[in-house]
Enzyme design. Sequence first.
Site, short mmCIF file in Angstrom:
data_model
loop_
_atom_site.label_atom_id
_atom_site.label_comp_id
_atom_site.label_asym_id
_atom_site.label_seq_id
_atom_site.Cartn_x
_atom_site.Cartn_y
_atom_site.Cartn_z
N GLU A 85 0.81 -1.21 0.00
CA GLU A 85 0.00 0.00 0.00
C GLU A 85 0.85 1.27 0.00
O GLU A 85 0.54 2.23 -0.71
CB GLU A 85 -0.89 -0.02 1.24
CG GLU A 85 -1.58 1.31 1.46
CD GLU A 85 -3.05 1.13 1.62
OE1 GLU A 85 -3.42 0.36 2.51
OE2 GLU A 85 -3.81 1.76 0.87
N ASP A 86 1.93 1.29 0.77
CA ASP A 86 2.65 2.54 0.98
C ASP A 86 3.98 2.66 0.23
O ASP A 86 4.60 3.70 0.26
CB ASP A 86 2.95 2.72 2.49
CG ASP A 86 1.68 2.82 3.30
OD1 ASP A 86 0.63 3.07 2.68
OD2 ASP A 86 1.74 2.66 4.53
N ASP A 147 -3.15 -4.48 13.55
CA ASP A 147 -2.83 -3.19 12.95
C ASP A 147 -3.64 -2.10 13.64
O ASP A 147 -3.12 -1.07 14.07
CB ASP A 147 -3.17 -3.27 11.45
CG ASP A 147 -2.93 -1.97 10.71
OD1 ASP A 147 -1.90 -1.32 10.97
OD2 ASP A 147 -3.77 -1.61 9.86
N ASP A 267 -20.34 -1.41 42.59
CA ASP A 267 -20.53 -2.18 43.80
C ASP A 267 -20.50 -3.66 43.51
O ASP A 267 -20.29 -4.47 44.40
CB ASP A 267 -21.87 -1.79 44.45
CG ASP A 267 -21.70 -0.52 45.26
OD1 ASP A 267 -20.53 -0.09 45.43
OD2 ASP A 267 -22.70 0.05 45.70
MN MN Z 1 -0.71 -0.47 9.30
#
Ligand code: MN
Length: 722
Positions: A85-86, A147, A267
């Site tokens: 993706e990057d 992720d 409680d």
């Molecule tokens: Mn990631």
Amino acid sequence: MAIAAIKSKRLLNELLDVCNANLNTVNEKLISKAFRLAAEAHKNHYRLSGEPYLIHPFEVALIVAKEIPLDDISVVAALLHDVVEDTDYSLEFIEKEFGKEVAEIVDGVTKITGVFRGKNINQADNYRKLLLSMVKDVRVMLVKFADRLHNMRTLDFMPLEKQRRIAKETLEIYAPFAHRFGLGRIKWELEDLAFKYLNRQAYEDIAQKIKDKRKERETYINKFKTPIYKRLTELGLRFEITGRPKHLYSIYRKMIKRNTTFEGIYDLLAIRIILEDDDPHQCYYVLGIVNELYKPIPDRFKDYISIPKKNNYQSLHTTVVGPEGKLVEVQIRTRKMHEIAEKGVAAHWKYKEESFSKEQDIEEWVNWVREIFESANRDEATKELLASFKLNLYQDEIYVFTPAGDLVRLPINSTPVDFAFQIHTKVGYHCIGAKVNDKIVPLNTILHSGDRVEILTSKNQHPNPGWLNFVKTHKAKTSIRRFIKREEDEIVNAGRSLWEKKIKKLKLTFNGDQLIKLANKLKFDNTKQFFLAIGKGQVDLDAVLNPETEKAEESDVKDLEFDKFASIARGAAGGVLVEGEHKGIIYTYAKCCNPIPGDPIVGFITIGEGIKIHRKNCKNLISLLEKHGDRLVPVAWPKTEGSFFVAAIKIRGEDKPGILQSISNSITNYKNTNIKSVNISSHDSYFEGTVSVYVSDLNHLNHLIERLKSSPNIFHAERFYS
Ligand code: MN
């Protein structure tokens, strides 16, 4: 550089250690290779925190190995999950270097991430179903959970607005999913982190109160558990007693649900007894001991060991009256049950017998997850699981996006035409083409979950009866039928008026009975069918009403569609001009050559039927001229501005993104030409089809054809039916 290298070596060793401690088999070579690729691919990237980007895939892999330990393939995929993706590395590269499984998981994670990018989650339910319908390998979800968890843990560095959006998405989509996958601990952490960013004040308030009450609570719990501790130790059991961790978000939710204060919820005290031996019977034994020491509240007992929850949760739950009359909830379970509750199926797998192969186990796991989602409401436990979203529906549905990012739910096997009608009836009526994920597709293409669908419309396009063969939605079907019916009514009316004109001209009269007889004789069920056929040009009235008419110019088979467009074109042009002595004589168009505006034409005087308009190059006409050369009449198409006729152009070319746009630009940019309809289908990388346009004359049409021919991706363009 040297320091960075040393640091990255240290990270890799840490990851390998965690893998070896938690996983049955560890392919160190493959993990190291993935780590090095991630380091290389992200070497110039930094996170908003200023850290090298590599820290993110590293932490995600660590979460997968430690908190959702399933297998080494998941760890490898986690390391690589942002690479495609990057960075410039392709999925093909990943597949070549790391195998198909890894590539498929990375691809799945990328797709899921893309689905949510830049979108405002306002239909959480649909998004959850969308996710599920996209996930084929559950490890995709595992990596995605990891992720998301790491992103949530480091959300502080994001801008405020993004924090809120991601937190909302986490709370509404990922946390319920983690629950369904049996990942109890991850679910709680995701919820608490999301809660912190969505309602910081309430979060801090509750956190503070828990802190304030800690001492008091610990003292009480100690008092409560001491006798239990003593008895179990005397009996020689191996166990652990813990105060149950309280999740801030669940406290908050209970406060809202029960409309009460923090104190009202808090409680309720709770402890958990975890037995180290893998023996469910011990749990009942210990339950007996607890009940001996403290009086149980009968209707609060739940046995999830005999009847596990659908996500395999197993435990005994009992509520007893402790010192000072306070109620204490006690959970009793084995260590194995506990790990399954916390780590879901990943833990389940860890406890499997050695004899099970990895593949079988994952297969089993996938089936188990499917079963959860697909099961009908068989029992209370299942109902509870399905309460927040009825995923048994998902297999019949798909979820696709509009270009603006809105989700549209459609039945499975729906097409772009279904999508168009779902958006709006008008969009359906004028739909001329579609793009799916930026690629032009035929209108009968089957859509899939996650597809982004764009509909191209033209105000002159109308539904095609052929669409009924592939549309799936009720809405599309009824809208198309309604349109066809309306169009048919118009043709029936046109046919009736043609008929009336014709009998008036021939000075004939027909009463109702005679008309029906005639229709039946011509094999029509009723007069409506008869008029419809006349309107469509399928009946030659001259032949029906006057069998003596010359047959010389009757040609064989006529293309009805062409007849229709020819008559529209002639009407639009305003008919032909007959000048001189023959002005005013009735004329009709010869069927042998079907002249349309723009064709060079000439008139031929017939016996009893006025003037027939032929093309100048018509073969019939040429043979008629041998005997009757004196019957020619000069005629012409009127040269009026602004009258148009419809012509069709056949085109063929290479199917590239944006091709439809480029075709339509090429047409509309010339003299503002209007497009009536486009009908295109693509095969592999080619497309072919027809474009119907409004042109003023033949010259206009020829210019358009030349323009289309000169477009780089169009191989062929020619007049259709010429
Ligand atoms: Mn990631």
